[in-house]
Structures are given as structure tokens and as C-alpha cells.
Write an enzyme that holds these catalytic residues in place. Structure first.
Site, PDB file in Angstrom:
ATOM      1  N   GLU A 245      42.108  43.342  43.538  1.00  0.00           N
ATOM      2  CA  GLU A 245      41.638  43.552  42.157  1.00  0.00           C
ATOM      3  C   GLU A 245      42.625  42.947  41.159  1.00  0.00           C
ATOM      4  OE1 GLU A 245      42.431  46.774  38.982  1.00  0.00           O
ATOM      5  OE2 GLU A 245      41.622  47.723  40.791  1.00  0.00           O
TER       6      GLU A 245
ATOM      7  N   GLU B 174      52.789  39.103  41.878  1.00  0.00           N
ATOM      8  CA  GLU B 174      52.017  40.328  41.657  1.00  0.00           C
ATOM      9  C   GLU B 174      52.530  41.483  42.504  1.00  0.00           C
ATOM     10  OE1 GLU B 174      49.362  42.204  39.246  1.00  0.00           O
ATOM     11  OE2 GLU B 174      49.943  40.079  39.206  1.00  0.00           O
TER      12      GLU B 174
END
Length: 404
Positions: free
Chosen positions: A83, A160
């Protein structure tokens, strides 16, 4: 706690008796005729509804029927990580271009643009202004990229990792941290106990790109997706645009059946006590697991109305106690609700100071036993029936003022 033991007044069960003589309760629950539902040849489902408030805006959603429950051992946290990666580069929006583009048209990250990952689904949320038709086209292109063309660049994955690990460390607040600790007990004996959406620190630290790609290509596929468009739109035109944007998407791998995972019953009472130094209050929750109920027919809808009456009348009683001179809690509530896709529950909540939590639990159980043995009064039922009908009438009058 089963339904037979909850002796709600027979008057409630008579709620639809007069109508039942004329209505076939075995008939399916009707769908809002203003919602257009379709399915593409590749299996993707779409839902479209015109709604004029707010003006010049459409709410887009990509709902993926895949969450952390589907992760392998070496993928714990990959549904949530994926996501995040959806905003870090796709086929048509490289690296930070996506967020920059959306901000340029007035869509703010977090406040407007967002997403969430749960045990069973991942949903992407994209509000788009409609003053220019090309903005809608771009919005659908973004959803299409999320569905099938997230790039998963190794450098972006590495960047990330730090973001997700920090989110895991902070725990998104005291309530989230405590919930993550008691969920394994709440779902004891099921896969839900082992697949918290946030994932495992060691898996994320040693993230294998192949594991992330595997999850994406196994579960992000058309037959497990739905596109939703609601807002200031032309339904026919939006349907054409969705067909054009999503009909070409194909599964990247051979489809396997998407499994569901049961939550087993247990004879013993399970108890969890969790604390956190940042917790703002002390909360007690009593939860009684029960078989899942599906709502397909008008008879099922009638059962749901009975439950809603129970929820409201029981909570009215708890609210009266809350307002008494010496209240047993600062907040109390009870309701029937869904626990997971395969399990429902009847639950009660109460909040108080730490010294009063025993009284809170005792009061919730006593009030529940009172209803179990004596039901509700005629006056309680009549008030709720009038409130219910009034709310229905007001909803109908305000039907053109609902926000998308």
C-alpha cells in the site's frame, strides 16, 4: 451469549408482522436502483452512483479483496508495505510524481488521498475534482496503475522500509499498540492471530523484494478488485471510462481461490490485560463470539432491524446510568456487530478510571442479565420505534444532501 438467551420483547419481533402478510420475506434485499453495478470480462466489479454533494467532485475507490490474512510467513507486513509503495512509483507516475500531480490539482495527501490495509482488504481512496474531464481520466489511470502497474523499484523499497519501521515503532498511538498485543488472544487459534496488518519487524528489516512481488502478483488481480465511483458524474460516461481503463488488466499469475479463515470457538474465557503509558483512559471490553450471519433476504433485514433496536435500547439504558449521580462508568455501550468475515460478536464496552473498572464490568454484566431475563418495557420499545421511523423519514427528506 446466543440469540435465544436475549429475550427482546416480543413486540420487537412483531415489527414487520403486518407487512409480512403481504411481503415475501424470502425475497432478496433490493439494491439501490441508483447504483449501477457491472462486471468486466476479466472479473473486476464496478459500482457507480451519481451524487451531487459536494459539487464538482467524485470519490474514487479501488477495493482489493486482499489483506494481511493472505500473507505467507515471509510476507508478514507485505500487504501494508505494498500500500505504501503504491505512492512511490507506478508505470505512468514515476517516484514522487503521483503525489506532486495530485497536490497540483488540490488533492492533499492524507487529508484527501489515502489508503488503508486490514486483515481482509486493502482500499485506496482518491477524491478527484471534476471541473475538467481529463482529471477524471487521470484519476482512473492512477487507480489502474495501483491495480496492475506498481513499479516496486528496489531503491524506493529501501527508502520506504524506514518509513514503515518507524510506523511500526511508534505504533500509531496507545490504542493501536494495545490492540496489536491483545488481538492474538482475541483471535486465538486462527490465522488472524498471526497476521497483524502492520507485520513483523524482522520481516520488514530483511524485506525480500520477491516476497513483495509475489504478494502483488498473486492477489492484486481483477477478480479480487472493485472500482467505486460516487459523486458529481454522468453514470453512462463513467461506465465507459471504467471499461476503457480496466478491461485490459489481466491476472499476472494463475488464479487460486481466495481462502477465508475461520475463528474457532472456545469453551474457556480468554482474558487480556494490556497497559500503555500514553493511554488516556481505562477501557473494559466484554466480547461474546457467535456464528456469522449473512444478510441476503428481507427476513435477514428484519433480523438486522431487531438487532439495531436492541443496540439502541440497551445503550439508552447505559446512558441513563452514565448520567446518574454516581455513575459506574464515563462511557458504556453494547452492540451486535461483525468481528471478522467468518465471525460475528456481541460486545460491551465501558470506560472509567482504573479504580472503577471492576464496577464497570459488573454493571455491564448486570444490565445485560436484566435484559436477558426481563426484556425491555413497552415504553422503551415505543420510543425506539418512533425514533427509528423519524430517522427514516429525515433520511428520506435529506436524501439529496448526502455527502459522496
Amino acid at each position: 451469549m446466543n440469540r435465544k438467551s436475549l429475550q427482546i420483547l416480543l413486540l420487537i419481533l412483531c415489527l414487520a408482522v403486518s407487512a409480512a402478510a403481504q411481503v415475501n420475506l424470502n425475497a432478496p434485499i433490493p439494491v439501490d436502483p441508483n447504483v449501477r453495478i457491472g462486471k468486466l470480462d476479466n472479473g473486476l466489479t464496478y459500482y457507480i452512483r451519481k451524487n451531487s454533494k459536494p459539487e464538482n467532485k467524485v470519490e474514487l475507490r479501488l477495493a482489493v479483496n486482499a489483506g494481511s490474512i493472505l500473507e505467507r510467513e515471509d510476507q508478514q507486513g507485505m500487504a501494508h508495505f505494498l500500500e505504501h509503495m503504491a505512492f512511490n512509483g507506478t508505470k505512468n507516475f514515476k517516484k514522487n510524481e503521483l503525489v506532486s500531480y495530485l497536490q497540483s490539482i488540490g488533492v492533499k495527501f492524507g487529508a484527501d488521498l489515502n489508503a488503508y490495509t486490514s486483515f481482509d482488504e486493502t482500499v485506496y481512496i482518491l477524491p478527484i475534482p471534476t471541473e475538467k474531464k481529463e482529471l477524471i481520466d487521470k484519476g482512473l489511470l492512477i487507480l489502474s496503475d495501483w491495480a496492475s502497474a506498481i513499479e516496486l523499484d528496489p531503491a524506493e523499497i529501501q527508502k520506504e522500509k524506514g518509513v514503515v519501521l518507524e510506523e511500526l515503532r511508534l505504533g500509531r498511538g496507545a490504542n493501536q499498540r494495545m490492540r496489536d498485543r491483545y488481538f492474538p488472544l482475541l483471535f486465538k487459534g486462527s490465522r488472524y492471530a498471526e497476521r497483524l496488518p502492520i507485520g513483523k519487524k524482522e520481516v520488514i528489516e530483511n524485506l525480500d523484494r520477491k516476497a513483495l512481488v509475489d504478494f502483488y502478483e498473486d492477489w492484486y488481480r481483477p477478480d479480487l478488485m472493485a472500482v467505486v465511483a460516487v459523486g458529481d458524474l454522468d453514470v453512462d460516461e463513467m461506465e465507459k471510462k471504467i471499461k476503457a481503463a480496466f478491461s485490459g488488466i489481466k491476472s499476472k499469475r494463475k488464479n487460486v481461490e481466495r481462502p477465508d479463515f475461520p475463528v474457532p470457538d472456545h469453551k474457556e474465557t480468554l482474558i487480556a490485560v494490556e497497559t500503555d503509558k500514553e493511554a488516556q483512559l481505562t477501557l473494559a471490553q466484554l466480547l461474546f463470539k457467535k456464528p456469522e450471519e449473512k444478510y441476503k433476504t428481507l427476513a435477514d433485514l428484519r433480523k438486522e432491524i431487531v438487532k439495531s433496536f436492541f443496540n439502541t435500547m440497551f445503550n439508552a439504558r447505559l446512558n441513563e446510568l452514565r448520567q446518574s449521580p454516581n455513575p459506574p462508568f464515563v462511557f458504556g455501550a453494547g452492540s451486535f456487530s461483525s468481528l471478522t468475515r467468518t465471525k460475528d460478536a456481541y460486545s460491551m464496552f465501558g470506560a472509567s478510571d482504573p479504580q472503577g473498572i471492576k464496577t464497570t464490568i459488573k454493571t455491564l454484566l448486570e444490565e445485560n442479565k436484566r435484559v436477558k431475563e426481563y426484556g425491555f418495557t413497552q415504553g422503551e420499545f415505543e420510543r425506539q420505534k418512533q425514533n427509528y421511523l423519524t430517522n427514516l423519514e429525515n433520511s428520506y427528506k435529506e436524501r439529496d444532501k448526502n455527502e459522496s
